[in-house]
Design a protein around this motif. Structure first.
Motif, PDB file in Angstrom:
ATOM      1  N   ALA A 214      52.462  18.567  17.772  1.00 30.18           N
ATOM      2  CA  ALA A 214      52.578  19.763  18.607  1.00 30.18           C
ATOM      3  C   ALA A 214      51.245  20.484  18.733  1.00 30.18           C
ATOM      4  CB  ALA A 214      53.634  20.702  18.028  1.00 30.18           C
ATOM      5  N   MET A 215      50.528  20.597  17.633  1.00 33.87           N
ATOM      6  CA  MET A 215      49.254  21.309  17.660  1.00 33.87           C
ATOM      7  C   MET A 215      48.220  20.546  18.483  1.00 33.87           C
ATOM      8  SD  MET A 215      49.292  22.576  13.688  1.00 33.87           S
ATOM      9  CE  MET A 215      47.755  23.468  13.727  1.00 33.87           C
ATOM     10  N   ALA A 216      48.208  19.225  18.349  1.00 30.14           N
ATOM     11  CA  ALA A 216      47.261  18.418  19.125  1.00 30.14           C
ATOM     12  C   ALA A 216      47.618  18.434  20.603  1.00 30.14           C
ATOM     13  CB  ALA A 216      47.241  16.986  18.591  1.00 30.14           C
ATOM     14  N   GLN A 217      48.917  18.393  20.905  1.00 31.46           N
ATOM     15  CA  GLN A 217      49.350  18.429  22.303  1.00 31.46           C
ATOM     16  C   GLN A 217      48.958  19.740  22.955  1.00 31.46           C
ATOM     17  OE1 GLN A 217      50.994  15.766  23.895  1.00 31.46           O
ATOM     18  NE2 GLN A 217      50.461  16.957  25.697  1.00 31.46           N
ATOM     19  N   GLN A 218      49.148  20.815  22.237  1.00 24.82           N
ATOM     20  CA  GLN A 218      48.838  22.130  22.776  1.00 24.82           C
ATOM     21  C   GLN A 218      47.336  22.285  23.029  1.00 24.82           C
ATOM     22  OE1 GLN A 218      49.799  25.642  20.297  1.00 24.82           O
ATOM     23  NE2 GLN A 218      50.993  26.358  22.030  1.00 24.82           N
ATOM     24  N   ARG A 219      46.538  21.697  22.174  1.00 23.78           N
ATOM     25  CA  ARG A 219      45.086  21.877  22.276  1.00 23.78           C
ATOM     26  C   ARG A 219      44.431  20.907  23.257  1.00 23.78           C
ATOM     27  NH1 ARG A 219      42.160  22.780  16.743  1.00 23.78           N
ATOM     28  NH2 ARG A 219      43.927  24.216  16.748  1.00 23.78           N
ATOM     29  N   TYR A 220      44.903  19.664  23.275  1.00 21.46           N
ATOM     30  CA  TYR A 220      44.218  18.639  24.071  1.00 21.46           C
ATOM     31  C   TYR A 220      45.133  17.994  25.116  1.00 21.46           C
ATOM     32  CZ  TYR A 220      41.045  18.878  20.043  1.00 21.46           C
ATOM     33  OH  TYR A 220      40.189  19.300  19.051  1.00 21.46           O
TER      34      TYR A 220
END
Length: 324
Positions: A214-220
């Motif tokens: 989720a954090m990677a999707q939100q950022r990149y």
């Protein structure tokens, strides 16, 4: 990536159905995974208008397909296509039932102030076919769909509407249809398909992998599509993890741990990341694998989960370097 088609016509094999199927076929050829919900036959219970979702964040109707499957698909989808005939200058009654139930997602967004990890990149498309020729034929449909897409965290990105299409199957002979579908695929599907696929793996897929995904999707999200999988998937996400993400405004609702093979809807990852004990030997043939040494929190309390989130955040900061 996943494209979710909402076929709103009660007439199976009619113009709306054929229109949507033609687009999804082209999108599948372009590399997307596709799924169609035949809304008229989905068994969705109408919204009760009770306000439960605004005070609890979930729908009071917990056992129908909307709650058990469709909310999750709307969250997983990278592109949502709403397809409907025109009934009295509006959308079909069957599709309206589904849209009304999305008051739950509206509540999570606007009452609870939560943002879906794919909010920045999810797209919404509207396809509509009408038998008549009225000047304002699609105005009401456009407005309803606009706010539906807003509620599910999708950007309204493309509109295809046709007048004077009445007899069953007539849409197949509509002038310019093939070119319009090709253009829609070029503009909305290909940019999403071209992103790199990143698979996060943890022992149960309930805590560390979904948090990192989720954090990677939100950022990149503009350049990667993440998924999370497990060796032995848990039945649900970790509640303390979900609450830790909510404290920073990220909505993990309606997601479930998945088997590794299903995490990216059949797409081969470009990069896999193994997190935690018991997954250090996992590798996807032909795919670069990174190991993140992030032990499971010894306690599920808020402080421990927040420390985990910060540790994952530090790793995510450097994730994009793996493609350089």
């Amino acid at each position: 990536m996943l494209i979710l088609g909402l076929q709103g016509s009660p007439r199976k094999g009619g113009n709306t159905d054929a229109f949507l199927a033609a687009f999804l076929d082209k999108a599948s050829q372009a590399g997307a995974a596709v799924k169609t919900i035949q809304v008229a036959r989905a068994g969705i219970v109408p919204c009760k208008g009770c306000g439960y979702c605004e005070t609890h964040g979930t729908c009071v109707i917990a056992d129908d397909p909307m709650s058990t499957e469709i909310f999750g698909l709307l969250r997983e989808a990278d592109l949502v296509v709403a397809a409907t005939p025109v009934f009295f200058y509006g959308i079909s009654a069957q599709l309206k039932v589904l849209i009304d139930r999305c008051q739950t997602l509206w509540s999570r967004k606007y009452v609870y102030k939560l943002k879906d990890p794919q909010a920045a990149t999810r797209k919404g498309l509207l396809f509509s076919v009408a038998a008549s020729q009225g000047r304002q034929l699609f105005d009401g449909i456009h407005l309803t769909t606009k706010y539906f897409f807003d509620a599910i965290d999708a950007q309204f990105s493309h509109l295809l509407t046709y007048r004077g299409v009445e007899s069953k199957g007539a849409i197949r002979h509509q002038e310019g249809l093939a070119a319009d579908i090709d253009e829609a695929v070029q503009k909305t599907v290909l940019p999403l398909v071209k992103r790199k696929n990143v698979l996060f793996i943890s022992p149960t897929g309930a805590c560390r992998a979904p948090m990192a995904a989720a954090m990677a999707q939100q950022r990149y999200g503009d350049c990667i599509r993440t998924g999370f999988g497990a060796l032995q998937p848990a039945s649900e996400l970790s509640a303390p993890m979900v609450q830790a993400m909510q404290r920073v405004g990220v909505d993990m609702g309606y997601r479930k741990p998945q088997n590794i093979d299903h995490a990216l809807y059949g797409a081969t990852p470009d990069l896999s990341i193994a997190i935690g004990e018991g997954v250090d030997k996992i590798s996807v043939p032909g795919v670069k694998t990174l190991q993140w040494s992030l032990p499971e929190p010894v306690s599920p309390d808020d402080a421990a989960m927040d420390r985990l989130r910060l540790a994952i955040d530090a790793h995510v900061d450097k994730l994009i370097q793996a493609f350089n």
